[in-house]
Write an enzyme that holds these catalytic residues in place. Structure first.
Site, PDB file in Angstrom:
ATOM      1  N   LYS A  80      19.681  72.059  30.519  1.00 30.79           N
ATOM      2  CA  LYS A  80      19.547  70.473  30.340  1.00 30.79           C
ATOM      3  C   LYS A  80      17.947  70.338  30.621  1.00 30.79           C
ATOM      4  O   LYS A  80      17.145  71.139  31.383  1.00 30.79           O
ATOM      5  CB  LYS A  80      20.429  69.796  31.276  1.00 30.79           C
ATOM      6  CG  LYS A  80      20.370  68.414  30.615  1.00 30.79           C
ATOM      7  CD  LYS A  80      21.516  68.264  29.818  1.00 30.79           C
ATOM      8  CE  LYS A  80      21.879  66.631  29.541  1.00 30.79           C
ATOM      9  NZ  LYS A  80      23.288  66.492  28.558  1.00 30.79           N
ATOM     10  N   GLY A 180      28.495  50.553  29.240  1.00 29.72           N
ATOM     11  CA  GLY A 180      27.416  51.053  28.541  1.00 29.72           C
ATOM     12  C   GLY A 180      27.941  50.911  26.708  1.00 29.72           C
ATOM     13  O   GLY A 180      28.644  51.840  26.458  1.00 29.72           O
ATOM     14  N   VAL A 181      27.353  50.373  26.224  1.00 31.29           N
ATOM     15  CA  VAL A 181      27.640  50.270  24.512  1.00 31.29           C
ATOM     16  C   VAL A 181      26.482  50.696  23.777  1.00 31.29           C
ATOM     17  O   VAL A 181      25.983  50.338  22.883  1.00 31.29           O
ATOM     18  CB  VAL A 181      27.962  49.086  23.982  1.00 31.29           C
ATOM     19  CG1 VAL A 181      29.529  49.172  23.923  1.00 31.29           C
ATOM     20  CG2 VAL A 181      27.615  47.759  24.765  1.00 31.29           C
TER      21      VAL A 181
HETATM   22  N1  LIG Z   1      25.002  61.225  22.716  1.00 32.24           N
HETATM   23  C1  LIG Z   1      25.843  62.453  22.929  1.00 32.24           C
HETATM   24  O1  LIG Z   1      26.021  62.997  21.971  1.00 32.24           O
HETATM   25  C2  LIG Z   1      26.438  62.540  24.031  1.00 32.24           C
HETATM   26  C3  LIG Z   1      27.169  63.601  24.277  1.00 32.24           C
HETATM   27  C4  LIG Z   1      27.993  63.949  25.582  1.00 32.24           C
HETATM   28  C5  LIG Z   1      27.605  63.135  26.465  1.00 32.24           C
HETATM   29  N2  LIG Z   1      26.894  62.063  26.431  1.00 32.24           N
HETATM   30  C6  LIG Z   1      26.536  61.145  27.666  1.00 32.24           C
HETATM   31  O2  LIG Z   1      27.368  59.739  27.395  1.00 32.24           O
HETATM   32  C7  LIG Z   1      26.282  58.829  27.986  1.00 32.24           C
HETATM   33  C8  LIG Z   1      25.918  57.801  26.946  1.00 32.24           C
HETATM   34  O3  LIG Z   1      25.165  58.677  25.948  1.00 32.24           O
HETATM   35  P1  LIG Z   1      24.529  57.917  24.604  1.00 32.24           P
HETATM   36  O4  LIG Z   1      23.782  58.940  23.769  1.00 32.24           O
HETATM   37  O5  LIG Z   1      25.178  56.863  24.184  1.00 32.24           O
HETATM   38  O6  LIG Z   1      23.145  56.997  25.502  1.00 32.24           O
HETATM   39  P2  LIG Z   1      22.720  55.691  25.085  1.00 32.24           P
HETATM   40  O7  LIG Z   1      21.268  55.499  26.044  1.00 32.24           O
HETATM   41  O8  LIG Z   1      22.490  55.586  23.736  1.00 32.24           O
HETATM   42  O9  LIG Z   1      23.696  54.621  25.738  1.00 32.24           O
HETATM   43  C9  LIG Z   1      23.751  54.531  27.137  1.00 32.24           C
HETATM   44  C10 LIG Z   1      23.856  52.952  27.343  1.00 32.24           C
HETATM   45  O10 LIG Z   1      24.199  52.642  28.673  1.00 32.24           O
HETATM   46  C11 LIG Z   1      23.376  51.439  28.991  1.00 32.24           C
HETATM   47  N3  LIG Z   1      23.269  51.554  30.543  1.00 32.24           N
HETATM   48  C12 LIG Z   1      22.481  52.243  31.244  1.00 32.24           C
HETATM   49  N4  LIG Z   1      22.737  51.960  32.641  1.00 32.24           N
HETATM   50  C13 LIG Z   1      24.024  50.920  32.575  1.00 32.24           C
HETATM   51  C14 LIG Z   1      24.648  50.354  33.621  1.00 32.24           C
HETATM   52  N5  LIG Z   1      24.190  50.576  35.058  1.00 32.24           N
HETATM   53  N6  LIG Z   1      25.633  49.657  33.437  1.00 32.24           N
HETATM   54  C15 LIG Z   1      25.947  49.375  31.970  1.00 32.24           C
HETATM   55  N7  LIG Z   1      25.094  49.823  31.092  1.00 32.24           N
HETATM   56  C16 LIG Z   1      24.239  50.530  31.299  1.00 32.24           C
HETATM   57  C17 LIG Z   1      22.280  51.729  28.291  1.00 32.24           C
HETATM   58  O11 LIG Z   1      21.372  50.113  28.064  1.00 32.24           O
HETATM   59  C18 LIG Z   1      22.661  52.145  27.015  1.00 32.24           C
HETATM   60  O12 LIG Z   1      22.821  50.991  26.203  1.00 32.24           O
HETATM   61  C19 LIG Z   1      25.471  59.653  28.786  1.00 32.24           C
HETATM   62  O13 LIG Z   1      25.722  59.896  30.213  1.00 32.24           O
HETATM   63  C20 LIG Z   1      25.062  60.838  27.990  1.00 32.24           C
HETATM   64  O14 LIG Z   1      24.599  61.888  28.869  1.00 32.24           O
HETATM   65  C21 LIG Z   1      26.340  61.638  25.354  1.00 32.24           C
HETATM   66  C1  LIG Z   2      24.276  66.921  22.108  1.00 34.31           C
HETATM   67  C2  LIG Z   2      24.459  67.977  23.288  1.00 34.31           C
HETATM   68  C3  LIG Z   2      23.724  69.251  23.026  1.00 34.31           C
HETATM   69  C4  LIG Z   2      24.021  67.171  24.462  1.00 34.31           C
HETATM   70  C5  LIG Z   2      24.702  66.070  24.929  1.00 34.31           C
HETATM   71  N1  LIG Z   2      24.038  65.214  25.460  1.00 34.31           N
HETATM   72  C6  LIG Z   2      25.870  66.274  26.040  1.00 34.31           C
HETATM   73  O1  LIG Z   2      25.660  66.000  26.867  1.00 34.31           O
HETATM   74  O2  LIG Z   2      26.673  67.197  25.859  1.00 34.31           O
END
Ligand SMILES: NC(=O)c1ccc[n+]([C@@H]2O[C@H](COP(=O)([O-])OP(=O)(O)OC[C@H]3O[C@@H](n4cnc5c(N)ncnc54)[C@H](O)[C@@H]3O)[C@@H](O)[C@H]2O)c1
Ligand SMILES: CC(C)C[C@H](N)C(=O)O
Length: 364
Positions: A80, A180-181
Site C-alpha cells: 500500500k 461515511g457515504v
Molecule cells: N474504493 C474502493 O474500491 C475501496 C476498496 C476496498 C476498501 N475501501 C475502503 O473503504 C473505505 C471508503 O473508501 P472510499 O473509496 O469510499 O473513500 P471516500 O474517501 O470516497 O469515502 C470515505 C468517506 O468517509 C468520510 N469520512 C471520513 N472520516 C469520517 C468520519 N470520522 N466519520 C464519518 N465520515 C467520515 C469522508 O468524508 C468520505 O465521504 C476506506 O477505508 C477504503 O480504504 C475502498
Molecule cells: C482497489 C484496491 C486495489 C485498493 C482498495 N482501496 C482496497 O483497499 O482494497
C-alpha cells in the site's frame, strides 16, 4: 517508532520513502509480503498529522492487503502507499508522475490503484510513467473506478452476514447505519435502498450526506452518534480503527459489515464483538471486490468475469461464519487462517527449485 523492530515483528519486506521537492510529493510505499505475487494495493492521500501516523497507516494497510489478496484467492502479495497531503488542495500532475517513476523503479514488485483521496484521473497520471498501475480510465482497456464493484461485494457480503444473524439474507425493512457515504458507500446505499432497507448516514462532509438524504431518503445523524443508532446493521465505510474501546459499548447493531479497511483497532476488539454475539464480516474479505476487479486487468480485463468472482464474497463470508462456529473462534481469526493457510501452501509449492539460468556454470 522503532521501524525495523515493527517490520520484523509483522514480517514486512520493504518500506520505501519517496520525496520530490518540485511537486511536493512525500509518499511511503509499504510492501508487506510477496509470497503469492507482486504486492498490489491502493494509494491513499491523506493529511496525516504526523509522519509516524502516515508510516503506521501504510504498514497496517499493506499487511491488510496481503491478507485480502490471499483470502480472495488472488496471486498477489500485499502492499500500500500513502501520500502525505490534502487531496483537495495539494495534488498536481508532477506529483503523480513523480510517484509513477518511483513505482517503475520497483520494477513490478508493487502495483498500485485507488484508495481514499485518489481517483482514476490520478491513476492515469501515474500511468504516464509506469504500467504498474490499475484502475486507470476504461478507455485504456482498464477496469476504471473500483468503488462501485467494491460496493457490490460489500452488499452481497452484508446479505450473507444478515443471514447468519437474522436467519434470512433479505435486507428489506432492515435499518443500516452507514458511517461515511463516499465513493463506495454511496453505491452500497443504492443497492440497499433498492432492496427496501432504511438508511441512517453520517459523514464529516455535509455534501456527501445531502446526496444520500436526497437520493435515498436517508436519515442524517452526527458523526459521533452513528455507533449508538437503533440499527440492525452497522456499515463502517470511512476510515479504520472504529471498532474500539469507546465505540463497542455504544453498538446496538447485530451485524457489522462495511467497506472500511482495518476496522478493528486491535485484535482484542474482534474478540469482544464476538463475545457480544455480533456477526462481524471481516473487513478485508467483504471489501475485496475492488481488488478482485482491478486484479482482473492482469488477465485482460473482463467485467463479467470480475463481477462473478466478486459475487463469490457471499459464499466466502458464509464459509467464514461456518469456520467460526465450528472452531469456536471469532470471524476475524477464521479469515486470517484462510489467508495464512493459503500463503503457506503456495509458498511450499514455490520452494521447489526452478531453473532460472543462474545455476548454469558454463553460461557465466
Ligand atoms: N474504493 C474502493 O474500491 C475501496 C476498496 C476496498 C476498501 N475501501 C475502503 O473503504 C473505505 C471508503 O473508501 P472510499 O473509496 O469510499 O473513500 P471516500 O474517501 O470516497 O469515502 C470515505 C468517506 O468517509 C468520510 N469520512 C471520513 N472520516 C469520517 C468520519 N470520522 N466519520 C464519518 N465520515 C467520515 C469522508 O468524508 C468520505 O465521504 C476506506 O477505508 C477504503 O480504504 C475502498
Ligand atoms: C482497489 C484496491 C486495489 C485498493 C482498495 N482501496 C482496497 O483497499 O482494497
Amino acid at each position: 517508532m522503532e521501524i525495523f523492530k515493527y517490520m520484523e515483528t509483522y514480517d514486512y519486506e520493504q518500506l520505501v520513502f519517496c520525496q520530490d521537492k518540485t511537486s511536493g510529493l512525500k509518499a511511503i510505499i509499504a510492501i508487506h509480503d510477496t509470497t503469492l505475487g507482486p504486492a498490489l494495493g491502493g494509494t491513499r492521500m491523506w493529511n496525516y498529522a504526523t509522519e509516524e501516523e502516515a508510516i503506521e497507516d501504510a504498514l497496517r494497510l499493506a499487511k491488510g492487503m496481503t491478507y485480502k489478496n490471499a483470502a480472495a484467492g488472488l496471486n498477489l502479495g500485499g502492499g500500500k502507499t500513502v501520500i502525505i497531503g490534502d487531496p483537495l488542495k495539494d495534488k498536481n500532475e508532477e506529483m503523480f508522475r513523480a510517484f509513477g517513476r518511483f513505482i517503475q523503479g520497483l520494477n513490478g514488485r508493487y502495483i498500485t490503484a485507488e484508495d481514499v483521496g485518489t481517483t482514476v484521473a490520478d491513476m492515469d497520471l501515474i500511468h504516464e510513467e509506469t504500467n504498474y498501475v490499475t484502475g486507470i480510465s476504461e478507455a485504456f482497456g482498464s477496469s476504471g473506478n473500483p468503488s462501485p464493484v467494491t460496493a457490490y461485494g460489500v452488499y452481497v457480503g452484508m446479505k450473507a452476514a444478515a443471514k447468519e444473524a437474522f436467519g434470512s439474507d433479505s435486507l428489506e425493512g432492515k435499518t443500516v447505519a452507514v458511517q461515511g457515504v463516499g465513493n463506495v458507500a454511496y453505491t452500497l446505499c443504492e443497492y440497499l435502498h433498492k432492496e427496501g432497507a432504511k438508511l441512517i448516514v453520517a459523514d464529516i462532509n455535509q455534501a456527501s450526506v445531502d446526496r444520500a438524504v436526497n437520493a435515498f431518503g436517508a436519515l442524517q445523524v452526527g458523526v459521533n452518534e452513528i455507533y449508538s443508532q437503533e440499527a440492525d446493521i452497522f456499515a463502517p465505510c470511512a476510515l479504520g480503527a472504529i471498532i474500539n474501546d469507546s465505540t463497542i459499548p455504544q453498538l446496538k447493531a447485530k451485524v457489522i459489515a462495511g467497506s472500511a479497511n482495518n476496522q478493528l483497532k486491535d485484535t482484542m476488539h474482534g474478540d469482544l464483538i464476538h463475545e457480544m454475539g455480533i456477526a462481524y464480516a471481516p473487513d478485508y474479505v467483504i471489501n475485496s471486490g475492488g481488488v478482485i476487479n482491478v486484479a482482473d486487468e492482469l488477465y485482460g480485463y473482463n467485467h463479467n468475469r470480475a463481477m462473478n468472482r466478486v459475487a463469490g464474497i457471499y459464499d466466502k463470508i458464509e464459509r467464514i461464519f461456518e469456520i467460526s462456529k465450528r472452531d469456536g473462534i471469532p470471524t476475524y481469526v477464521a479469515a486470517d487462517r484462510l489467508a495464512e493457510e493459503r500463503i503457506a501452501r503456495v509458498s511450499k509449492s514455490r520452494s521447489q527449485f526452478l531453473q532460472n539460468g543462474k545455476h548454469i556454470i558454463t553460461g557465466r
